[in-house]
Write an enzyme that holds these catalytic residues in place. Sequence first.
Site, PDB file in Angstrom:
ATOM      1  N   HIS A  99       0.884  -1.179   0.000  1.00 31.05           N
ATOM      2  CA  HIS A  99       0.000   0.000   0.000  1.00 31.05           C
ATOM      3  C   HIS A  99       0.918   1.225   0.000  1.00 31.05           C
ATOM      4  CE1 HIS A  99      -2.345  -2.955   2.436  1.00 31.05           C
ATOM      5  NE2 HIS A  99      -3.428  -2.375   1.989  1.00 31.05           N
ATOM      6  N   ASP A 102       2.413   1.995   3.333  1.00 30.21           N
ATOM      7  CA  ASP A 102       3.393   1.034   3.876  1.00 30.21           C
ATOM      8  C   ASP A 102       4.813   1.491   3.581  1.00 30.21           C
ATOM      9  OD1 ASP A 102       1.160  -0.578   4.311  1.00 30.21           O
ATOM     10  OD2 ASP A 102       1.496  -1.743   2.479  1.00 30.21           O
ATOM     11  N   GLU A 230     -11.054  -7.035  -3.791  1.00 32.09           N
ATOM     12  CA  GLU A 230     -10.849  -8.049  -2.749  1.00 32.09           C
ATOM     13  C   GLU A 230     -12.068  -8.074  -1.831  1.00 32.09           C
ATOM     14  OE1 GLU A 230      -6.976  -7.953  -0.864  1.00 32.09           O
ATOM     15  OE2 GLU A 230      -7.842  -8.681   1.002  1.00 32.09           O
ATOM     16  N   GLU A 266      -9.271 -13.730  -0.464  1.00 35.33           N
ATOM     17  CA  GLU A 266      -8.490 -13.967   0.750  1.00 35.33           C
ATOM     18  C   GLU A 266      -9.149 -15.069   1.573  1.00 35.33           C
ATOM     19  OE1 GLU A 266      -6.769 -10.635   2.684  1.00 35.33           O
ATOM     20  OE2 GLU A 266      -6.987 -11.505   4.672  1.00 35.33           O
ATOM     21  N   ASP A 294      -5.081 -13.908  -1.651  1.00 33.34           N
ATOM     22  CA  ASP A 294      -4.366 -13.510  -0.434  1.00 33.34           C
ATOM     23  C   ASP A 294      -4.356 -14.722   0.478  1.00 33.34           C
ATOM     24  OD1 ASP A 294      -3.736 -10.978  -1.201  1.00 33.34           O
ATOM     25  OD2 ASP A 294      -4.820  -9.957   0.405  1.00 33.34           O
ATOM     26  N   ASP A 305     -10.564 -11.448  11.732  1.00 32.71           N
ATOM     27  CA  ASP A 305      -9.569 -11.632  10.685  1.00 32.71           C
ATOM     28  C   ASP A 305      -8.173 -11.651  11.296  1.00 32.71           C
ATOM     29  OD1 ASP A 305      -8.517 -11.769   8.175  1.00 32.71           O
ATOM     30  OD2 ASP A 305      -8.805  -9.658   7.703  1.00 32.71           O
ATOM     31  N   ASP A 307      -5.374 -13.096  10.163  1.00 30.33           N
ATOM     32  CA  ASP A 307      -4.245 -13.013   9.220  1.00 30.33           C
ATOM     33  C   ASP A 307      -3.033 -13.843   9.641  1.00 30.33           C
ATOM     34  OD1 ASP A 307      -5.559 -11.406   7.404  1.00 30.33           O
ATOM     35  OD2 ASP A 307      -4.763  -9.528   8.199  1.00 30.33           O
TER      36      ASP A 307
END
Length: 435
Positions: A99, A102, A230, A266, A294, A305, A307
């Site tokens: 992103h 980031d 997404e 994802e 993802d 979520d 991750d």
Amino acid sequence: MTDFFKGLSQVKYEGPDSTNPLAYRHYNKDEMVAGKRMEDHIRPAIAYWHSFAAEGGDPFGGRTFDRPWYDKGMEGARLKADVAFEFFDLLDVPFFCFHDVDIAPEGATLAESNRNVREIGEIIARKMETGRTKLLWGTANLFSNRRFMAGAATNPDPEVFAYAAGQVKNVLELTHELGGENYVLWGGREGYETLLNTRIGQESDQMARFLTLVIEHAKKIGFTGQILIEPKPQEPTKHQYDYDVATVYGFLQRYGLEKEVKCNIEVGHAFLAGHSFEHELAVASSLGMLGSVDANRNDLQSGWDTDQFPNNPGEMALAFYFILKQGGLGKGGFNFDAKVRRQSLDPADLLHGHIGGLDTLARGLKGAAAMIADGEFDRLLAERYAGWDTGLGRDILAGKLSLADIAARVESDAINPQPRSGRQEYLENLVNRFV
Ligand code: XUL
Ligand code: CO
């Protein structure tokens, strides 16, 4: 060279019997599977945000990680880029994703933020020229800053829409210049907290307008990558418009955009939508919408979520089954949208997470390829639907028979269907044979 990963060397494939925790046991990038190098099937990518921008925070506590680039503005961003590219080389992974926020700190204005992103983008471009890392996708963070709390494209304030457009234009152009193969739109705040202050129809039109502008600009600058949406049903907003693949497809069709966009699916988002990962892949593939993945997993007890890195080869084998059946992911790949836990403080933990994830993907890929080569699975599926290939079934599907014709056929041919076993347990055992 920075000293962030000092003492660690490039991760190599050592085979399933290796006890070296910093070696691949299944991911062997050059190994041929179903006629293609493993790396070319998986096209793995590292997420800049989770590995380098995240700080180990959770809703109850802030930063646990200690990274030398935190709170250091542009100087920190340059160090972070150095460390990120060292990490890509350590893991010997061909792609990364980012992103805008980031890679560079936000400034006081959009112009300053975009300049910061461009400055670090230049550094990244130089690293990409000399290294082997490529860009799987870029995206804009339109959800963290408080200006986006009521949405970006779907904000009640058109100035927020405009600001978001200015951000996306910058990242889309940078993604294009870096040779990115996809551009992702995840609608993190495109949804609502309460219907009491929300006009759903209006927000849907705004979202379609935004997407149309992005597609038009991509064409104008000559970006030939895929535009990906997404899906995610909720979190951060209570309800998100890009709920799941089927919902996204309905939205795209409504605005005539279904040929322009595919999905980035994802794993954890599928679960939040009440689906399995394979369900989302199968639906997307059947609609011609399966663009990229993802890869991660959620803690299924927590209901949010989390991750985490993938560690279920059986789930991945089913995923690769659908991917191989559609002839691969094309320009897409497997981005690790996964982060180490907040107690995993050491640089080596970043390696362990990705090594386990890649080995899981490799096992899934090999399992699916073996399943397809064996042929029994496909044969049973073909047999189950064989009635639709000939006679009555073919005539019904071809539209040759009316409801009355069909009813008459049942009488004249004395049709009395006999139920057949779905053989689920047999099929589950069959899949396990290849994992
Ligand atoms: C959030 C998420 C994002 C997108 C990119 O759940 O998955 O990181 O992948 O914005
Ligand atoms: Co994601």
